[in-house]
Design an enzyme around this catalytic site. Structure first.
Site, short mmCIF file in Angstrom:
data_model
loop_
_atom_site.label_atom_id
_atom_site.label_comp_id
_atom_site.label_asym_id
_atom_site.label_seq_id
_atom_site.Cartn_x
_atom_site.Cartn_y
_atom_site.Cartn_z
N SER A 1 0.94 -1.39 0.06
CA SER A 1 0.10 0.08 0.05
C SER A 1 0.68 1.15 -0.02
O SER A 1 2.12 1.27 0.61
CB SER A 1 -0.73 -0.09 1.42
OG SER A 1 -1.72 -0.86 1.37
N LYS B 1 7.31 6.79 -3.29
CA LYS B 1 6.12 6.63 -3.95
C LYS B 1 5.04 8.07 -3.91
O LYS B 1 4.42 8.26 -4.94
CB LYS B 1 5.36 5.32 -3.05
CG LYS B 1 3.93 5.19 -3.54
CD LYS B 1 3.77 4.90 -4.95
CE LYS B 1 2.25 4.88 -5.40
NZ LYS B 1 2.10 4.54 -7.06
N ASN C 1 3.97 10.18 -7.44
CA ASN C 1 2.27 10.45 -7.62
C ASN C 1 2.44 11.92 -7.60
O ASN C 1 1.48 12.55 -8.46
CB ASN C 1 1.46 9.68 -6.84
CG ASN C 1 1.12 8.47 -7.04
OD1 ASN C 1 1.54 7.98 -8.20
ND2 ASN C 1 0.14 7.79 -6.42
N CYS D 1 -5.72 7.71 -6.07
CA CYS D 1 -4.61 8.04 -5.61
C CYS D 1 -3.89 9.29 -5.81
O CYS D 1 -3.44 10.03 -4.77
CB CYS D 1 -3.28 7.12 -5.86
SG CYS D 1 -3.93 5.23 -5.35
N ARG E 1 -13.33 5.73 -8.96
CA ARG E 1 -12.84 6.77 -7.71
C ARG E 1 -12.22 8.00 -8.23
O ARG E 1 -11.42 7.96 -8.66
CB ARG E 1 -11.86 5.80 -6.87
CG ARG E 1 -12.79 4.64 -6.14
CD ARG E 1 -11.68 3.78 -5.59
NE ARG E 1 -10.69 3.22 -6.34
CZ ARG E 1 -9.81 2.21 -5.93
NH1 ARG E 1 -9.76 2.23 -4.63
NH2 ARG E 1 -9.05 1.49 -6.63
P1 NAD Z 1 -8.93 -1.44 -2.96
O1 NAD Z 1 -9.81 -0.55 -2.31
O2 NAD Z 1 -9.08 -1.60 -4.64
O3 NAD Z 1 -8.30 -2.63 -2.27
C1 NAD Z 1 -8.21 -2.73 -1.04
C2 NAD Z 1 -8.83 -4.11 -0.37
O4 NAD Z 1 -8.29 -4.44 0.86
C3 NAD Z 1 -10.14 -4.04 -0.24
O5 NAD Z 1 -10.86 -5.14 -0.95
C4 NAD Z 1 -10.45 -4.32 1.19
O6 NAD Z 1 -11.73 -5.24 1.53
C5 NAD Z 1 -9.30 -4.98 1.74
N1 NAD Z 1 -9.07 -4.77 2.98
C6 NAD Z 1 -9.11 -3.73 3.78
N2 NAD Z 1 -8.73 -4.12 5.13
C7 NAD Z 1 -8.39 -5.31 5.19
C8 NAD Z 1 -8.28 -6.35 6.25
N3 NAD Z 1 -7.88 -5.73 7.52
N4 NAD Z 1 -8.18 -7.62 5.82
C9 NAD Z 1 -8.08 -8.07 4.63
N5 NAD Z 1 -8.66 -7.22 3.66
C10 NAD Z 1 -8.57 -5.80 3.89
O7 NAD Z 1 -7.65 -0.54 -3.03
P2 NAD Z 1 -6.39 -0.60 -4.07
O8 NAD Z 1 -6.72 0.31 -5.14
O9 NAD Z 1 -6.02 -1.95 -4.39
O10 NAD Z 1 -5.17 0.25 -3.34
C11 NAD Z 1 -4.55 -0.38 -2.31
C12 NAD Z 1 -3.19 0.43 -1.85
O11 NAD Z 1 -2.45 0.55 -3.17
C13 NAD Z 1 -3.55 1.73 -1.66
O12 NAD Z 1 -2.62 2.01 -0.62
C14 NAD Z 1 -3.16 2.65 -2.84
O13 NAD Z 1 -2.73 3.78 -2.55
C15 NAD Z 1 -2.10 2.02 -3.50
N6 NAD Z 1 -1.85 1.90 -4.94
C16 NAD Z 1 -2.96 1.81 -5.56
C17 NAD Z 1 -3.13 1.74 -7.12
C18 NAD Z 1 -4.12 1.53 -7.82
O14 NAD Z 1 -4.01 1.85 -9.11
N7 NAD Z 1 -5.40 1.24 -7.40
C19 NAD Z 1 -1.66 1.84 -7.58
C20 NAD Z 1 -0.58 2.08 -6.79
C21 NAD Z 1 -0.65 1.72 -5.26
C1 UGA Z 2 -1.47 6.61 -11.03
C2 UGA Z 2 0.20 6.49 -11.50
O1 UGA Z 2 0.46 6.87 -13.05
C3 UGA Z 2 0.66 5.29 -11.14
O2 UGA Z 2 2.30 5.10 -11.28
C4 UGA Z 2 0.44 4.86 -9.70
O3 UGA Z 2 0.94 3.56 -9.14
C5 UGA Z 2 -1.25 4.95 -9.19
O4 UGA Z 2 -1.43 6.30 -9.71
C6 UGA Z 2 -1.46 4.98 -8.03
O5 UGA Z 2 -0.51 5.07 -7.08
O6 UGA Z 2 -2.48 4.51 -7.93
P1 UGA Z 2 -3.54 5.70 -12.38
O7 UGA Z 2 -4.18 6.87 -11.30
O8 UGA Z 2 -4.31 4.45 -12.33
O9 UGA Z 2 -2.09 5.62 -11.89
O10 UGA Z 2 -3.72 6.56 -13.83
P2 UGA Z 2 -2.87 7.28 -14.52
O11 UGA Z 2 -2.75 7.03 -15.80
O12 UGA Z 2 -1.84 8.14 -13.61
O13 UGA Z 2 -3.96 8.58 -14.64
C7 UGA Z 2 -4.37 9.31 -13.54
C8 UGA Z 2 -5.30 10.41 -14.04
O14 UGA Z 2 -4.76 11.34 -14.66
C9 UGA Z 2 -6.39 10.08 -14.91
O15 UGA Z 2 -7.71 10.66 -14.77
C10 UGA Z 2 -5.81 10.21 -16.31
O16 UGA Z 2 -6.97 10.68 -17.46
C11 UGA Z 2 -5.25 11.74 -15.91
N1 UGA Z 2 -4.39 12.05 -16.89
C12 UGA Z 2 -2.95 11.40 -17.03
C13 UGA Z 2 -4.47 13.22 -17.76
O17 UGA Z 2 -5.58 13.90 -17.38
N2 UGA Z 2 -3.41 13.42 -18.68
C14 UGA Z 2 -2.45 12.80 -18.71
O18 UGA Z 2 -1.56 13.19 -19.44
C15 UGA Z 2 -2.16 11.66 -17.86
#
Ligand code: NAD
Ligand code: UGA
Length: 466
Positions: free
Chosen positions: A132, A221, A225, A277, A347
């Site tokens: 996370s 990280k 972002n 994020c 989201r």
């Molecule tokens: P998400 O909400 O899709 O998934 C998290 C899951 O964890 C949920 O299904 C929830 O039920 C589960 N959970 C929470 N507490 C729990 C517990 N105590 N035991 C078991 N399960 C539990 O979230 P996500 O998008 O996968 O993001 C997770 C982390 O990764 C965040 O910190 C986020 O910032 C980071 N992250 C997300 C992305 C992305 O693209 N979504 C990319 C990079 C990093």
């Molecule tokens: C972003 C980062 O790109 C990942 O590296 C990171 O792991 C992740 O957040 C995270 O920590 O959750 P994500 O949010 O999935 O990934 O998608 P992006 O491609 O980064 O786009 C984010 C938002 O910016 C979108 O709404 C996209 O449409 C917008 N965007 C992106 C723009 O408006 N213009 C751009 O040139 C690029």
């Protein structure tokens, strides 16, 4: 140390795809992804691969290959913790909605619950990996809980933040720009780092695996972002100037992106960035800066969010003012609801804010998105609490057919850059709309020249007002 058994707590957008790829690339490691959300786990186990809880191009075939071979999805958290050598924590870390740091700090309650559960269950030494995104120095809090509430077994904490982007998650995982692993500099810490390096080394070139101390890894990280979001806000700021001056933001992006120091990526002007994020992580950074008394630093990063809010609001304001200052009772068709293409994730999608603003103006909004369900769209709009349940259903409709969605509309707003929008029969859409027929392209994906030749009045982000 060779890892034989991995547990991942959290089967969401990160835990699911990440572990699926590890399982595919490391057939000798048993990977169990656990979650307290039973519906989510059932969906990961669904034999119909179209019903996986996360839509990502290419994910279904890898799940099919690894699932029930060495990849398992389960709600039995304790059992998976018990048998694992390495535990990834991949639970959500949303912005706090209460108490100190409300609206800014990361809510670490799910992380702490995981740490306490691991401490309670673990009977053998474990490596705990922060997957996370966490505030810098969280590892010390996790270590404290594990050491003080555990059964006397040893824990090593690693930070291994995930950089995948949704919509390209599989490619990002298969060919990451880098894998970052932060760990303790002690001998045990280095051993733990090596164990995780060895896992990634099954498919990631060694020179793409970067090891650092824990704090650098955690902070990198948030920094990554923040920099990415800052680029979007920067180009969006320029999009406004382009609209006022007759410059074209896509031409400006191209011109500056050819400078190798700036680079061409992430310079697409839009109605505003969304996703779970960017906003949460920048707010977290702002909070960290403030907590150290670094108010100038905090203000600097907060501006990235303020610019993004401005971009979303000015898009809806522009629709209202262009439609003769009233949208009350007018139908506005939304093409797209997801925060970007190729994902079903909504989201913080800009579409939600734009819809909210227009619904407040009593517009009738009808939404088409190829991957987002009707249920999700209503959940998103109800969550805002701007109107009651009945009003939202009266004013907002969801349509699974884009042509029907646009029928009789006064205007179309493009909120997501889905490729299929470019392939539509725009003449047919035009014929069935109110006249003058407006298109507000918040993603700059449609060919305005073609649309204008058909008869549409076009606004495209960063390209000058109608
Ligand atoms: P998400 O909400 O899709 O998934 C998290 C899951 O964890 C949920 O299904 C929830 O039920 C589960 N959970 C929470 N507490 C729990 C517990 N105590 N035991 C078991 N399960 C539990 O979230 P996500 O998008 O996968 O993001 C997770 C982390 O990764 C965040 O910190 C986020 O910032 C980071 N992250 C997300 C992305 C992305 O693209 N979504 C990319 C990079 C990093
Ligand atoms: C972003 C980062 O790109 C990942 O590296 C990171 O792991 C992740 O957040 C995270 O920590 O959750 P994500 O949010 O999935 O990934 O998608 P992006 O491609 O980064 O786009 C984010 C938002 O910016 C979108 O709404 C996209 O449409 C917008 N965007 C992106 C723009 O408006 N213009 C751009 O040139 C690029």
């Amino acid at each position: 140390m060779t890892i034989k058994n991995i547990c991942c707590i959290g089967a969401g957008y990160v835990g699911g795809p990440t572990m699926t790829v590890i399982a595919q690339k490391c057939p000798n490691i048993k990977v169990t992804v656990v979650d307290i959300n039973e519906a989510r786990i059932n969906a990961w186990n669904n034999s119909d691969l179209n019903k996986l809880p996360v839509f990502e191009p290419g994910l279904d075939s890898i799940v099919e290959e690894a699932r029930d071979r060495n990849l398992f999805f389960s709600t039995n958290v304790d059992a998976a913790i018990d048998e694992a050598d390495m535990i990834f924590i991949s639970v959500n870390t949303p912005t706090k909605t209460y108490g100190k740091g409300k609206g800014m700090a990361a809510d670490l309650k799910y992380i702490e619950l995981c740490a306490r559960q691991i401490a309670k269950v673990a009977k053998t030494d474990k490596i705990v990996v922060e997957k996370s995104t966490l505030p810098v120095r969280t590892a010390s809090a996790i270590k404290n809980i594990l050491d003080h509430t555990g059964n006397g077994v040893k824990f090593q904490i690693l930070s291994n933040p995930e950089f995948l982007a949704e919509g390209t998650a599989v490619q990002d995982l298969l060919k990451p720009d880098r894998v970052l692993i932060g760990g303790d500099t002690s001998a045990e810490g280095e051993q733990a780092i090596q164990a995780l390096v060895d896992i990634y080394a099954n498919w990631v070139p060694k020179d793409h695996i970067l090891t650092t101390n824990v704090w650098s890894s955690e902070l990198s990280k948030l920094t990554a972002n923040a920099f990415l979001a800052q680029r979007v806000s920067s180009i969006n700021a320029m999009s406004v100037i382009c609209e006022k001056t007759g410059a074209d933001v896509s031409e400006v992006s191209k011109a500056i992106g050819m400078d190798s120091r700036i680079g061409p990526k992430f310079l697409k002007a839009s109605v505003g960035f969304g996703g779970s994020c960017f906003q949460k992580d920048i707010l977290n950074l702002v909070y960290i800066a403030k907590s150290y008394g670094l108010n100038e630093v905090a203000d600097y990063w907060e501006q990235v969010i303020l610019m993004n809010d401005y971009q979303k609001n000015r898009f809806s304001d522009n629709i209202v003012s262009t439609l003769y200052n009233t949208v009350s009772g007018k139908k506005i068709a939304f093409l797209g609801w997801a925060f970007k293409k190729d994902t079903n994730d909504t989201r913080e999608s800009a579409a939600i804010k734009v819809a909210d603003n227009l619904l407040n103006e009593r517009a009738h909004v009808e939404v088409y998105d190829p991957k987002v369900t009707e249920e999700q769209i209503y959940t998103d709009i109800d969550y805002l609490n701007s109107r009651n349940y009945e009003e939202n259903r009266k004013l907002l409709k969801v349509n699974s057919d884009p042509y029907e969605c646009c029928k009789s509309a006064h205007a179309i707003a493009v909120l997501t850059e889905w490729d299929e929008f470019k392939t539509y029969d725009w003449q047919k859409i035009y014929n069935n709309m109110q006249k003058p027929a407006f298109v507000f392209d918040g993603r700059g994906v449609l060919d305005t020249k073609v649309l204008e030749d058909i008869g549409f009045v076009c606004y495209s982000i960063g390209k000058g007002h109608v």
